[in-house]
Design a protein around this motif. Sequence first.
Motif, PDB file in Angstrom:
ATOM      1  N   HIS A 167     -53.393  37.030  17.719  1.00 21.43           N
ATOM      2  CA  HIS A 167     -52.521  36.047  17.062  1.00 21.43           C
ATOM      3  C   HIS A 167     -51.796  35.216  18.110  1.00 21.43           C
ATOM      4  N   CYS A 168     -51.422  34.007  17.719  1.00 23.57           N
ATOM      5  CA  CYS A 168     -50.646  33.131  18.599  1.00 23.57           C
ATOM      6  C   CYS A 168     -49.271  33.749  18.826  1.00 23.57           C
ATOM      7  N   TYR A 206     -66.149  31.602  14.201  1.00 22.86           N
ATOM      8  CA  TYR A 206     -66.413  30.662  15.287  1.00 22.86           C
ATOM      9  C   TYR A 206     -67.884  30.410  15.558  1.00 22.86           C
ATOM     10  N   ARG A 254     -63.384  25.452  19.640  1.00 20.23           N
ATOM     11  CA  ARG A 254     -62.717  26.453  18.791  1.00 20.23           C
ATOM     12  C   ARG A 254     -61.488  25.854  18.118  1.00 20.23           C
ATOM     13  N   LEU A 284     -60.839  25.425  14.081  1.00 16.73           N
ATOM     14  CA  LEU A 284     -59.640  25.885  13.375  1.00 16.73           C
ATOM     15  C   LEU A 284     -58.995  24.762  12.577  1.00 16.73           C
ATOM     16  N   SER A 305     -53.442  33.488  13.169  1.00 15.93           N
ATOM     17  CA  SER A 305     -54.576  34.327  13.529  1.00 15.93           C
ATOM     18  C   SER A 305     -55.635  33.464  14.205  1.00 15.93           C
ATOM     19  N   TYR A 306     -56.144  33.942  15.338  1.00 17.52           N
ATOM     20  CA  TYR A 306     -57.163  33.181  16.047  1.00 17.52           C
ATOM     21  C   TYR A 306     -58.553  33.380  15.450  1.00 17.52           C
ATOM     22  N   GLU A 307     -58.722  34.376  14.600  1.00 20.90           N
ATOM     23  CA  GLU A 307     -59.999  34.570  13.923  1.00 20.90           C
ATOM     24  C   GLU A 307     -59.721  34.817  12.445  1.00 20.90           C
ATOM     25  N   ARG A 328     -62.967  25.805  24.530  1.00 21.41           N
ATOM     26  CA  ARG A 328     -61.613  25.867  23.991  1.00 21.41           C
ATOM     27  C   ARG A 328     -61.394  24.798  22.922  1.00 21.41           C
TER      28      ARG A 328
END
Length: 102
Positions: free
Chosen positions: A4-5, A19, A73, A77, A11-13, A70
């Motif tokens: 998570h950031c 992805y 991705r 998002l 959430s990054y996923e 980067r």
Amino acid sequence: MPDHCPVCGQSYEPEPGFYYGAMYISFGFAVATFAVCGVLLYYLAGDPALWVYVTTVAAVTLLTAPLVYRYSRALMLYLFGGVHYDPRWQHGRAATPLSARG
């Protein structure tokens, strides 16, 4: 890479395999890199030998690979993950994390 950031809790996923679509975005970046390098070499270097094209494109691709992955991705998002930019996070005024918003 964290799950998570640390700033906003995003959430990054969002889901497993999310992805895989970013591969197509990075492919678009790669094609753009090839085209720009080819056109620039053709006009600025006077249509050099084939090995110059291959070497230049390979070097530029390797040097820009971390940025391409980067940004692909991040675009994935923003385009398909339901993430929206909130300028109030920069100043610390947002009340709820982005992941808690609907």
